[in-house]
Motif scaffolding. Structure first.
Motif, PDB file in Angstrom:
ATOM      1  N   THR A   1       0.809  -1.222   0.000  1.00  0.00           N
ATOM      2  CA  THR A   1       0.000   0.000   0.000  1.00  0.00           C
ATOM      3  C   THR A   1       0.846   1.278   0.000  1.00  0.00           C
ATOM      4  OG1 THR A   1      -0.125  -0.032   2.424  1.00  0.00           O
ATOM      5  CG2 THR A   1      -1.918  -1.107   1.193  1.00  0.00           C
ATOM      6  N   GLY A   2       2.147   1.150   0.284  1.00  0.00           N
ATOM      7  CA  GLY A   2       2.992   2.340   0.349  1.00  0.00           C
ATOM      8  C   GLY A   2       2.799   3.146   1.616  1.00  0.00           C
ATOM      9  N   GLN A   3       2.499   2.462   2.723  1.00  0.00           N
ATOM     10  CA  GLN A   3       2.180   3.160   3.971  1.00  0.00           C
ATOM     11  C   GLN A   3       3.351   3.994   4.482  1.00  0.00           C
ATOM     12  OE1 GLN A   3       3.586   2.214   7.116  1.00  0.00           O
ATOM     13  NE2 GLN A   3       2.291   3.441   8.482  1.00  0.00           N
ATOM     14  N   GLU A   4       4.555   3.463   4.444  1.00  0.00           N
ATOM     15  CA  GLU A   4       5.697   4.196   4.991  1.00  0.00           C
ATOM     16  C   GLU A   4       5.950   5.491   4.232  1.00  0.00           C
ATOM     17  OE1 GLU A   4      10.422   3.485   6.153  1.00  0.00           O
ATOM     18  OE2 GLU A   4       9.274   1.914   5.146  1.00  0.00           O
ATOM     19  N   GLN A   5       5.905   5.433   2.896  1.00  0.00           N
ATOM     20  CA  GLN A   5       6.103   6.636   2.094  1.00  0.00           C
ATOM     21  C   GLN A   5       4.986   7.645   2.343  1.00  0.00           C
ATOM     22  OE1 GLN A   5       8.698   7.532   0.355  1.00  0.00           O
ATOM     23  NE2 GLN A   5       7.748   9.466  -0.280  1.00  0.00           N
ATOM     24  N   ALA A   6       3.770   7.142   2.514  1.00  0.00           N
ATOM     25  CA  ALA A   6       2.635   8.039   2.771  1.00  0.00           C
ATOM     26  C   ALA A   6       2.809   8.768   4.093  1.00  0.00           C
ATOM     27  CB  ALA A   6       1.333   7.241   2.773  1.00  0.00           C
ATOM     28  N   ARG A   7       3.332   8.089   5.099  1.00  0.00           N
ATOM     29  CA  ARG A   7       3.600   8.750   6.378  1.00  0.00           C
ATOM     30  C   ARG A   7       4.635   9.861   6.215  1.00  0.00           C
ATOM     31  NH1 ARG A   7       3.216   7.606  11.655  1.00  0.00           N
ATOM     32  NH2 ARG A   7       5.468   7.842  11.918  1.00  0.00           N
ATOM     33  N   LYS A   8       5.670   9.585   5.450  1.00  0.00           N
ATOM     34  CA  LYS A   8       6.696  10.601   5.215  1.00  0.00           C
ATOM     35  C   LYS A   8       6.106  11.808   4.500  1.00  0.00           C
ATOM     36  CE  LYS A   8      10.588   7.358   4.971  1.00  0.00           C
ATOM     37  NZ  LYS A   8      11.622   6.762   4.085  1.00  0.00           N
ATOM     38  N   GLU A   9       5.294  11.547   3.479  1.00  0.00           N
ATOM     39  CA  GLU A   9       4.701  12.638   2.713  1.00  0.00           C
ATOM     40  C   GLU A   9       3.738  13.455   3.573  1.00  0.00           C
ATOM     41  OE1 GLU A   9       2.945  10.696  -0.629  1.00  0.00           O
ATOM     42  OE2 GLU A   9       4.878  10.311  -1.616  1.00  0.00           O
ATOM     43  N   ALA A  10       3.171  12.817   4.604  1.00  0.00           N
ATOM     44  CA  ALA A  10       2.267  13.521   5.512  1.00  0.00           C
ATOM     45  C   ALA A  10       3.022  14.274   6.607  1.00  0.00           C
ATOM     46  CB  ALA A  10       1.287  12.537   6.134  1.00  0.00           C
ATOM     47  N   GLY A  11       4.344  14.163   6.598  1.00  0.00           N
ATOM     48  CA  GLY A  11       5.158  14.919   7.551  1.00  0.00           C
ATOM     49  C   GLY A  11       5.481  14.201   8.837  1.00  0.00           C
ATOM     50  N   PHE A  12       5.263  12.873   8.886  1.00  0.00           N
ATOM     51  CA  PHE A  12       5.550  12.113  10.094  1.00  0.00           C
ATOM     52  C   PHE A  12       6.914  11.450   9.986  1.00  0.00           C
ATOM     53  CE2 PHE A  12       0.810  11.844   9.813  1.00  0.00           C
ATOM     54  CZ  PHE A  12       0.557  12.722  10.853  1.00  0.00           C
ATOM     55  N   GLY A  13       7.619  11.371  11.111  1.00  0.00           N
ATOM     56  CA  GLY A  13       8.929  10.742  11.154  1.00  0.00           C
ATOM     57  C   GLY A  13       8.829   9.256  11.415  1.00  0.00           C
ATOM     58  N   PRO A  14       9.908   8.678  11.943  1.00  0.00           N
ATOM     59  CA  PRO A  14       9.881   7.245  12.279  1.00  0.00           C
ATOM     60  C   PRO A  14       8.741   6.923  13.230  1.00  0.00           C
ATOM     61  CG  PRO A  14      12.113   8.116  12.422  1.00  0.00           C
ATOM     62  CD  PRO A  14      11.214   9.300  12.231  1.00  0.00           C
TER      63      PRO A  14
END
Length: 222
Positions: free
Chosen positions: A107-120
């Motif tokens: 689903t690309g969840q990790e990249q989506a979190r980054k694009e939303a401005g969230f870190g690790p």
């Protein structure tokens, strides 16, 4: 009166739904919160489905509500019994043959979190950021609620989504599954639009009244 079968996400604790259960009961409905054998390394989707059906007993045509990883179990229940509706809350929407471990990359969840401005990933911060402190303390006092590795490795067994009316409620402040990410995944996998609700990933703990309002609105057609 409507029966609501409430399926939790990772960790399998029916306690997750206790505030929503109280709200549903107050409004004249019957909530049934399921405890799943989440830490059992021999239990997978068939056992989760059986636990849900055992909790339901002989009650007919429930509204099945499944949170997060519970979205792998909710459709299996609806494939076994007539359900009035399936409602997914901040869900991991599975694809046929996909494992819960594969879901994140597919689903690309990790990249989506980054694009939303969230870190690790920060488990307490990303999950409990909007949950009241007393509720958070109670959750933490509940002890280990680990999720088995076996469940993450077992393919989702359905060939297609069950023939049941399905709705998705998404918390607008979910840091694990950001809103626009979920909007895309739900469109691609279910062909549906989201119903937004206040709160983060654990919105049944942080905003139970508002979540119940949205849930009952879907069930009654409001």
């Amino acid at each position: 009166m409507t029966t609501f079968l409430l399926i939790p996400g990772a960790g399998g604790a029916g306690w997750y739904w206790h505030l929503v259960s109280a709200e549903l009961s107050r409004r004249g409905h019957e909530p049934i919160a399921v405890d799943l054998p989440a830490a059992d390394e021999t239990a997978g989707w068939p056992e989760y489905s059986e636990a849900s059906l055992a909790a339901l007993g002989d009650r007919s045509e429930p509204v099945v509500v499944a949170q997060s990883m519970g979205a792998f179990t909710g459709p299996l229940v609806c494939a076994r019994i007539p359900a009035r509706r399936l409602v997914l809350a901040n869900p991991m929407v599975p694809a046929p043959g996909e494992t819960a471990g594969e879901w994140w990359g597919a689903t690309g969840q990790e990249q989506a979190r980054k694009e939303a401005g969230f870190g690790p990933l920060d488990m307490p911060g990303d999950f409990f950021h909007d949950v009241p402190q007393d509720v958070t303390d109670e959750a933490m006092a509940g002890g280990d609620q680990s999720q088995s590795g076996f469940s993450f490795a077992q393919p989702w067994p359905l060939d297609a989504w069950p023939d049941v009316p399905t709705s998705v409620i998404q918390g607008v402040d979910d840091r694990l599954f950001p809103l626009e990410f979920q909007r895309r995944v739900v469109r691609e996998r279910l062909g549906l639009e989201l119903h937004e609700a206040p709160g983060g990933h654990l919105m049944a703990l942080s905003r139970p009244v508002e979540f119940t309002d949205v849930l009952l609105g879907l069930v009654t057609g409001g």
